[in-house]
Design an enzyme around this catalytic site. Sequence first.
Site, mmCIF file in Angstrom:
data_model
loop_
_atom_site.group_PDB
_atom_site.id
_atom_site.type_symbol
_atom_site.label_atom_id
_atom_site.label_comp_id
_atom_site.label_asym_id
_atom_site.label_seq_id
_atom_site.Cartn_x
_atom_site.Cartn_y
_atom_site.Cartn_z
ATOM 1 N N GLU A 1 42.374 38.129 43.015
ATOM 2 C CA GLU A 1 41.430 36.999 42.948
ATOM 3 C C GLU A 1 41.945 35.908 42.011
ATOM 4 O O GLU A 1 41.901 34.713 42.338
ATOM 5 C CB GLU A 1 40.088 37.528 42.461
ATOM 6 C CG GLU A 1 38.987 36.508 42.297
ATOM 7 C CD GLU A 1 37.748 37.161 41.706
ATOM 8 O OE1 GLU A 1 37.223 36.613 40.707
ATOM 9 O OE2 GLU A 1 37.296 38.204 42.219
ATOM 10 N N SER B 1 32.077 44.131 44.164
ATOM 11 C CA SER B 1 32.514 42.747 44.300
ATOM 12 C C SER B 1 31.602 41.985 45.246
ATOM 13 O O SER B 1 31.118 42.531 46.230
ATOM 14 C CB SER B 1 33.947 42.678 44.828
ATOM 15 O OG SER B 1 34.363 41.326 44.974
ATOM 16 N N LYS C 1 39.162 48.016 41.735
ATOM 17 C CA LYS C 1 38.410 46.782 41.477
ATOM 18 C C LYS C 1 39.176 45.863 40.524
ATOM 19 O O LYS C 1 39.176 44.632 40.686
ATOM 20 C CB LYS C 1 37.035 47.119 40.885
ATOM 21 C CG LYS C 1 36.200 45.896 40.468
ATOM 22 C CD LYS C 1 36.005 44.920 41.615
ATOM 23 C CE LYS C 1 34.876 43.943 41.374
ATOM 24 N NZ LYS C 1 34.945 43.169 40.135
ATOM 25 N N HIS D 1 41.792 44.206 42.576
ATOM 26 C CA HIS D 1 41.076 43.207 43.386
ATOM 27 C C HIS D 1 40.904 41.926 42.578
ATOM 28 O O HIS D 1 41.170 40.820 43.066
ATOM 29 C CB HIS D 1 39.716 43.790 43.793
ATOM 30 C CG HIS D 1 38.705 42.784 44.260
ATOM 31 N ND1 HIS D 1 38.058 41.902 43.395
ATOM 32 C CD2 HIS D 1 38.199 42.510 45.487
ATOM 33 C CE1 HIS D 1 37.231 41.145 44.078
ATOM 34 N NE2 HIS D 1 37.286 41.494 45.345
ATOM 35 N N ASN D 2 40.472 42.058 41.328
ATOM 36 C CA ASN D 2 40.249 40.883 40.494
ATOM 37 C C ASN D 2 41.555 40.180 40.145
ATOM 38 O O ASN D 2 41.593 38.953 40.023
ATOM 39 C CB ASN D 2 39.508 41.272 39.218
ATOM 40 C CG ASN D 2 38.039 41.560 39.463
ATOM 41 O OD1 ASN D 2 37.621 41.795 40.590
ATOM 42 N ND2 ASN D 2 37.245 41.546 38.412
#
Length: 474
Positions: free
Chosen positions: A193, A132, A186, A189-190
């Site tokens: 986001e 990231s 990940k 995480h997105n």
Amino acid sequence: MSNTTGKYDFGMIGLGTMGRNLLLNMGDHKVAGAGYDKDATKGKLLEEEDKNGNLKGFSDIKEFTSALKSPKAIMMLVPAGKIVDSVIEELLPLLDKGDILIDGGNSHFTDTDRRVAYLESKGFHFFGMGISGGEEGARFGPSMMPGGDKEAYNVMKPILESIAAKVDGEPCVTYIGPGASGHFVKMVHNGIEYGLMQLIAETYEVLKKGLQLDNEAIGKIFGQWNAGRLQSFLLEITEEIFQYKEPGSDHLLLDDIKDEARAKGTGKWTSQVAMDLESPIPTIDAAVEMRDLSKYKSLRVSLSALYSTTDAPLTVDKVAFLAELEQAFYFSTIISYAQGMQLLSKASEEYKYNLQLAQIAKIWRGGCIIRSGFLNNIFAAYKKDTTLQHLLLDEGVQKLVLETVSGTRSVLSKAVAAGIAMPAYSASLSYFDNLRNQRMPSNLIQAQRDYFGAHTYELTGKDGVFHTKWGSGK
């Protein structure tokens, strides 16, 4: 790594924006790197931008693999999906058992699980690694989430730690766990986001339509927030977006951009797996849904004519309302992170990842898109209690929630009355209110299910499973 045949320590397949910048980052840290891309111009660009003489571009894959030291270490940064599999199959005849492959793209975690098993059976080391930070992060220091073959990670650890973003002198990379855990983290995480970006967009809507502020004033508010407890990379770039004009233009580029948001799928994947794991993430779900809704531009235009809307300002004290809005944004930010961390906790249990949530929060503090001041609070909470069931149970987080929830209620009530949609804010508050609800109205749903489908129910304070012939009570 010992030099048996080749010259280069590390190989990169895919010299697009991310791959080239990550390799340039390695070159800055004295890593001898080879880059491969079928487009020879990308290899030439790599060599032109390399200021240290450590990198070499290739357009022939055999020459590329032959130039690597053994055991070979190769990262793929290519689009997720079938392309990753095709690159692997092209590579395998050119590799030896014990060589290392890394998938640095945004692969779906189930694909990574499959590749872990396949490559292990062939005698190769493999791990999937979430990266990231975008273009700038790749070039100057990303946050990286490697998961899978720990032996392979330990070989690569010195290189990865050298190129990672640093916070308080510590690299923003850590071994995540077995299997596809790196890509799973990940993905979440997105998802977080997505939630944060939607909250900022809804804030923009309230400031523009509700308070009828001009772009300069809106940009200043985002800048002021970023200088305080709301500090984050996303607010930082938002402030800059509210200052950017094309050369020769008299207005912001933002005003010319079509209001249709695109996506690459990681947010949708997060929502899908959260439903599979029965771990609710409504703020993130709302963000995914609003990106989808934005694509119905022509329909929205037609409906706006049928259901007239006005841009009448909110009848509020602007100073007081902005203070409440700051509270609401902070509250909803906390909830978005909390939902993501809870999903990680549930996945860790379900998939046996043994995720260390404190360490994950720690490496997210630098380099990555969702880096923010609040991640220090998350890190502290899970460091203090590694078995914390939910972020909202932490005493420090509880204090912040109680300080900001009233402002959230006030902002939402005024926005809803004015016809301004705030779905991510609303989802955040509803999630919180039901999570703290000792007795939800779900007992009625169970009664209905039993009435029409004999699905049974449980009783409070009584063991067993029960069914009633409901019509007989009339």
